[in-house]
Scaffold this motif. Structure first.
Motif, short mmCIF file in Angstrom:
data_model
loop_
_atom_site.label_atom_id
_atom_site.label_comp_id
_atom_site.label_asym_id
_atom_site.label_seq_id
_atom_site.Cartn_x
_atom_site.Cartn_y
_atom_site.Cartn_z
N GLY A 192 30.88 29.56 -13.07
CA GLY A 192 29.68 28.94 -13.46
C GLY A 192 28.94 28.15 -12.23
O GLY A 192 27.77 27.65 -12.56
N GLN A 193 29.81 28.05 -11.09
CA GLN A 193 28.90 27.52 -9.86
C GLN A 193 28.31 28.52 -8.93
O GLN A 193 27.28 28.35 -8.22
CB GLN A 193 30.04 27.02 -9.12
CG GLN A 193 30.76 25.70 -9.81
CD GLN A 193 31.94 25.11 -9.02
OE1 GLN A 193 31.85 25.64 -7.55
NE2 GLN A 193 32.67 24.72 -9.73
N GLN A 194 28.39 29.93 -9.79
CA GLN A 194 27.70 31.10 -8.99
C GLN A 194 26.69 31.88 -10.07
O GLN A 194 27.14 32.89 -10.27
CB GLN A 194 28.78 31.85 -8.30
CG GLN A 194 29.88 31.37 -7.56
CD GLN A 194 29.16 30.95 -6.43
OE1 GLN A 194 28.07 31.38 -5.75
NE2 GLN A 194 29.92 29.83 -5.56
N PRO A 195 25.77 31.14 -10.45
CA PRO A 195 24.87 31.91 -11.52
C PRO A 195 24.33 33.18 -11.12
O PRO A 195 24.00 33.96 -12.05
CB PRO A 195 23.82 30.82 -11.90
CG PRO A 195 23.77 30.01 -10.61
CD PRO A 195 24.97 29.99 -9.98
N ASP A 196 24.08 33.46 -9.73
CA ASP A 196 23.54 34.60 -9.64
C ASP A 196 24.43 36.11 -9.62
O ASP A 196 24.02 36.98 -9.28
CB ASP A 196 22.79 34.36 -8.15
CG ASP A 196 21.78 33.51 -7.96
OD1 ASP A 196 21.12 33.50 -8.89
OD2 ASP A 196 21.34 33.22 -6.99
N SER A 197 25.77 35.53 -9.78
CA SER A 197 26.79 36.51 -9.87
C SER A 197 26.76 37.26 -11.37
O SER A 197 27.41 38.38 -11.36
CB SER A 197 28.21 35.87 -9.57
OG SER A 197 28.58 35.04 -10.60
N ARG A 198 25.99 36.83 -12.24
CA ARG A 198 26.08 37.23 -13.58
C ARG A 198 25.71 38.77 -13.42
O ARG A 198 24.32 38.85 -12.98
CB ARG A 198 25.28 36.31 -14.63
CG ARG A 198 25.60 36.79 -15.92
CD ARG A 198 24.69 36.08 -16.97
NE ARG A 198 25.16 34.80 -16.65
CZ ARG A 198 26.16 34.10 -17.54
NH1 ARG A 198 26.74 35.06 -18.60
NH2 ARG A 198 26.39 32.91 -17.47
N GLY A 207 24.04 41.92 -15.33
CA GLY A 207 23.10 42.41 -16.54
C GLY A 207 22.36 41.16 -17.06
O GLY A 207 21.72 40.39 -16.48
N SER A 208 22.27 41.18 -18.37
CA SER A 208 21.36 40.27 -19.17
C SER A 208 22.18 38.65 -19.02
O SER A 208 23.26 38.56 -18.58
CB SER A 208 21.25 40.45 -20.71
OG SER A 208 22.58 40.23 -21.22
N ASN A 209 21.32 37.59 -19.35
CA ASN A 209 21.78 36.47 -19.24
C ASN A 209 22.85 36.01 -20.20
O ASN A 209 23.70 35.01 -20.13
CB ASN A 209 20.59 35.45 -19.66
CG ASN A 209 19.45 35.35 -18.43
OD1 ASN A 209 19.87 35.69 -17.31
ND2 ASN A 209 18.17 34.94 -18.82
N ARG A 210 23.15 36.92 -21.20
CA ARG A 210 24.19 36.77 -22.10
C ARG A 210 25.58 37.55 -21.76
O ARG A 210 26.44 37.51 -22.38
CB ARG A 210 23.78 37.14 -23.46
CG ARG A 210 22.69 36.30 -24.03
CD ARG A 210 22.40 36.74 -25.59
NE ARG A 210 21.34 35.82 -26.25
CZ ARG A 210 20.88 35.85 -27.26
NH1 ARG A 210 21.50 36.73 -28.08
NH2 ARG A 210 19.95 35.19 -27.84
N SER A 211 25.31 38.25 -20.56
CA SER A 211 26.67 39.03 -20.23
C SER A 211 27.73 38.10 -19.96
O SER A 211 27.51 37.07 -19.12
CB SER A 211 26.03 39.98 -19.01
OG SER A 211 27.46 40.49 -18.55
N SER A 212 28.97 38.67 -20.19
CA SER A 212 30.21 37.79 -19.76
C SER A 212 30.78 38.31 -18.43
O SER A 212 31.97 38.08 -18.11
CB SER A 212 31.06 37.74 -20.78
OG SER A 212 31.55 39.15 -21.19
#
Length: 228
Positions: free
Chosen positions: A88-94, A96-101
């Motif tokens: 949650g503190q590393q948003p650039d680590s997601r 694929g898409s913004n909904r990816s887990s």
């Protein structure tokens, strides 16, 4: 030891690879783990890729990396809740898409690279750690960034697609098929998991009366079909 968010080019290497790509990248093996039903366990399974690369130095590096990531200081692998807080503190680590887990991280030691694909959801495996010889992996990624060449049987380059990109093959009867391609080296390509020399693939298409076009080219340019 350095930890950072994974790059888009590195994301492909947090999944199982073919034997050819394993050899090119120095893929040693991968670790799979989950935190159990209570979110605080640590259950792991190891899968060999190239056992001859599993040196004493590698074993030491892997143990050091996992141990450090399970400390309260970092917490990525400490528990399911700790992982959720960390990503949650590393948003650039997601990935694929913004909904990816799925979230990706890379940890480097002097000789090895550890690529993590993390999923802090209950009921799933919570992380995979794919382990590589760092120099081999980085060299392969750099080479693959030039794109995959597609040529005619006379070695004339027609177009390039990015590693992991797709082509559309139209048969002589008009059937269209989308195929995913992976870079092996300058003269070899995997098309839907099958290994070809690029000239061999061009000849196969020509003999079948099929044509090929990029679904996404490396750079904008008008492409030509293979001549029948």
């Amino acid at each position: 030891m350095e930890i950072r968010e994974i790059t888009p080019d590195e994301q492909k290497y947090t999944y199982a690879q073919s034997q050819q790509i394993r050899g090119q990248t120095g893929s040693i093996g991968h670790l799979r783990s989950d935190f159990g039903t209570n979110g605080a366990g640590f259950y792991t399974s190891w899968f060999d890729h190239q056992p001859d690369l599993k040196t004493t130095r590698f074993r030491y590096d892997l143990d050091a990396v996992i141990t450090e990531l399970r400390t309260e200081h970092l917490g990525l692998l400490q528990s399911r809740n700790a992982m959720l807080n960390y990503v949650g503190q590393q948003p650039d680590s997601r990935m694929g898409s913004n909904r990816s887990s799925q979230f990706g991280f890379r940890v480097d030691t002097e000789k090895h690279a550890f690529l993590f694909r993390c999923n802090p959801a209950r009921g799933d495996y919570n992380f995979y750690c794919f382990c590589y010889v760092k120099e081999w992996l980085d060299h392969h990624i750099q080479e693959a960034s030039r794109g995959i060449r597609f040529i005619d049987p006379n070695y004339k380059e027609l177009f390039r697609i990015p590693d992991g990109g797709q082509i559309i093959v139209t048969s002589a009867g008009g059937t269209r098929m989308t195929k995913t391609c992976r870079y092996i080296d300058e003269t070899h390509v995997e098309v839907s998991g099958e290994l070809f020399h690029i000239c061999e693939y061009a000849e196969r298409l020509q003999n079948a009366g099929a044509v090929c076009e990029p679904k996404q080219a490396v750079k904008a340019a008008k492409t030509k079909d293979f001549e029948r």
